[in-house]
Every structure is written in C-alpha cells, then in structure tokens.
Design an enzyme around this catalytic site. Structure first.
Site, short mmCIF file in Angstrom:
data_model
loop_
_atom_site.label_atom_id
_atom_site.label_comp_id
_atom_site.label_asym_id
_atom_site.label_seq_id
_atom_site.Cartn_x
_atom_site.Cartn_y
_atom_site.Cartn_z
N HIS A 1 -12.97 8.80 1.79
CA HIS A 1 -13.35 7.49 1.26
C HIS A 1 -13.60 7.45 -0.33
O HIS A 1 -13.92 8.59 -0.96
CB HIS A 1 -14.61 7.12 1.94
CG HIS A 1 -15.68 7.81 1.89
ND1 HIS A 1 -15.89 9.10 2.60
CD2 HIS A 1 -16.95 7.45 1.20
CE1 HIS A 1 -17.02 9.40 2.11
NE2 HIS A 1 -17.61 8.75 1.39
N HIS B 1 -15.66 5.24 -3.28
CA HIS B 1 -16.64 4.35 -3.72
C HIS B 1 -16.05 3.63 -4.86
O HIS B 1 -15.57 4.37 -5.83
CB HIS B 1 -17.85 5.10 -4.06
CG HIS B 1 -18.67 5.85 -3.16
ND1 HIS B 1 -19.54 5.72 -2.36
CD2 HIS B 1 -18.26 7.21 -2.50
CE1 HIS B 1 -19.91 6.36 -1.57
NE2 HIS B 1 -19.36 7.30 -1.58
#
Length: 138
Positions: free
Chosen positions: A101, A103
């Site tokens: 992932h 940010h």
C-alpha cells in the site's frame, strides 16, 4: 490473486466498508483510519502483494501516477499545500500490514512535521563502497 486472511485485500475488494475516494479495476483508495493529517489516504491494490518487491511491474508502474492524481486532488479539493508519498517495506521500515500500500499524506503550511529525518554524513569512500555492494546485488 487475493489473500482471504488479509484485511487490506478485504477492504480493497469491497468486503469491508471504507471511506473510498477513488476506485478502478486495479486499486481502491481509502482514507486512513489513523491519519497523519486530514485527508491521509491509502492506495490499495486489489491483488495481494506483500510489498513492492512482490508486485508485478504493471501494478508497480501504476502506483506513482495514481499517487500524483490523488495528491493533486488533495491540493485542489481540501487545499493541501503539498503531499508526501510514502511506501514502507518490512517491519523495520514501518510496515504494519503486509499488503502493498502507498500512503498519500496531504501537508498543510504550519502543520506538524512528519516524514522527516536528520541527514547523516558519508564520505566518498563509504558511498563508493555502498554503491558497489548494491550494484553487485542487482
């Protein structure tokens, strides 16, 4: 490919509700439940990869353009003055969920300092030695 035991797989594929700000066939972008700043978002691939090293080139190649799109919207919409793009690999690097992932953290003038470090020092010999070791590992 999904991991049925991965919470980010479940969120990315809509099995668990989240505050979604963008979605396409490959990614879901959600607002982080523990934001560093207002609007902190997570780009979640719908396929499971433990980290960037496991991701296929196609998925990895789409991450930065999507992060730029989300960051630009943060500046245009809620009025962020800039944004950080952060991607952690391994627990010592701050990764707590082992699903790739990214940010995207909006930054506001006068806001708290985040994603900072004190620059270290390295002489030319140390830089050359480190560069050689990394090159040999490629």
């Amino acid at each position: 490919m999904r991991d049925d035991n991965c919470i980010f797989c479940k969120i990315a594929n809509g099995d668990i509700p989240a505050a979604t700000i963008y979605e396409d066939e490959d990614f879901r972008v959600i607002l982080d439940l523990g934001p560093a700043t207002k609007g902190h978002a997570l780009i979640l691939p719908k396929n499971h990869f433990k980290d960037i090293c496991e991701a296929d080139a196609e998925t990895a190649g789409k991450l930065f353009p999507l992060a730029a799109k989300i960051g630009a919207a943060m500046m245009k919409g809620p009025g962020a003055d800039g944004f950080n793009v952060v991607q952690n690999n391994g627990s010592c690097a701050g990764q707590t969920v082992f699903h790739l992932h990214v940010h995207v953290i909006p930054r506001y003038e006068g806001g708290t300092e985040i994603v900072t470090w004190k620059p270290g020092k390295a002489d030319a010999e140390e830089l050359a030695r480190t560069a050689r070791i990394i090159k040999e590992a490629l």
